[in-house]
Design an enzyme around this catalytic site. Sequence first.
Site, mmCIF file in Angstrom:
data_model
loop_
_atom_site.group_PDB
_atom_site.id
_atom_site.type_symbol
_atom_site.label_atom_id
_atom_site.label_comp_id
_atom_site.label_asym_id
_atom_site.label_seq_id
_atom_site.Cartn_x
_atom_site.Cartn_y
_atom_site.Cartn_z
ATOM 1 N N LYS A 51 0.830 -1.205 0.000
ATOM 2 C CA LYS A 51 0.000 0.000 0.000
ATOM 3 C C LYS A 51 0.860 1.248 0.000
ATOM 4 O O LYS A 51 0.506 2.263 -0.599
ATOM 5 C CB LYS A 51 -0.940 0.010 1.212
ATOM 6 N N LYS A 65 -6.648 -14.778 -7.796
ATOM 7 C CA LYS A 65 -7.924 -14.839 -7.100
ATOM 8 C C LYS A 65 -8.800 -13.649 -7.509
ATOM 9 O O LYS A 65 -8.287 -12.555 -7.728
ATOM 10 C CB LYS A 65 -7.635 -14.774 -5.596
ATOM 11 N N LYS A 76 -11.816 -7.437 -5.741
ATOM 12 C CA LYS A 76 -12.424 -6.160 -6.110
ATOM 13 C C LYS A 76 -11.377 -5.075 -6.270
ATOM 14 O O LYS A 76 -11.676 -4.001 -6.771
ATOM 15 C CB LYS A 76 -13.469 -5.741 -5.079
#
Length: 337
Positions: free
Chosen positions: A118, A200, A203
């Site tokens: 991040k 996988k 979103k």
Amino acid sequence: MQEQNESKKRIFSGIQPSGILTLGNYIGALRSWVQLQDEAENLYCVVDLHALTVRQDPATLRRRCTDTLALLMAVGLDPQKNILFCQSHVPAHSELSWLLGCFTYIGELSRMTQFKDKAQRHADNINAGLYTYPVLMAADILLYNTDLVPVGDDQKQHLELARDIAIRFNNVYGPVFTVPDAYIPKIGARVMSITDPTRKMSKSDEEASYIAILDEPDVIRRKLRRAVTDSDGQVRYDPENKPGVSNLMSILYVLTGESFDAIESRFAGRGYGELKNEVADACVAALSPVQAEFKRIQADKAFLEGVMRSGAERASALAGRTMSKVHRKMGLAPYKL
Ligand code: TRP
């Protein structure tokens, strides 16, 4: 739900208020949570404080919080049987997070791969919250004597840290916290991305790569028509060599119960286009009732407010017990209001 039932396991999970839950979340997690609602004591917390580690538009965040709660109920989580609440409504989460921060080493936080990721993606906003995110997550879990935490691979390292913090704290003050384990659901399957079936479904990837629970039927059909397959043309289950086709088959299997063998023979000599159409039909059939229920709940503001309030009250009562024990053990001066 009895709030202190010794024989039942307690499960806690935090859900980001992104307003989006995917078919992968539905198949991999949410459906098994619904099955668990009579067997375990479950808390599902919309983690709005965690969401603030990246910039949020206030109105959007507010809406997404309630939408996420509505969506949890729409998939079948009963607000009587489960404690459904917003993290910011129970101040004990932030409070315990501070206390546990004093039991967490900088070195540990610096090793968190999600922080490193991040920090790279949001290089202009590497704030302290992003760094201490796992401490707040540990507080979420440890506040409720949680036995089991359903987590995906991406959260295993955070859960491991929560365990370490609990053990470290207990070593100093005695057995205050339950040391939580990861919960791996018995049923369910891993749903892979439609555009890159080696990853996988997530979103956080491009929109075309996932099916959202709230996607309209025509959107679902369009996305699946573009699903990545292969050039061999055979409908055959072989995740290694045919990840795209195998992913479509496993979605069909999970939603309809039809076995891989049956799917293979039924589609012998037929193209991928027909398989994609059937998978789309199955998704639409499974998701339409959830969508209808979501709209109904979303429109019932009074009901939603009631759920939030009672969820916060029930969670606060449990959290309060942990907090007074923690205060006492740590030597914070007692007081009565
Ligand atoms: N970090 C989790 C995620 O991004 C969300 C979360 C916050 C969580 N607190 C939690 C998950 C406690 C499990 C338990 O998905």
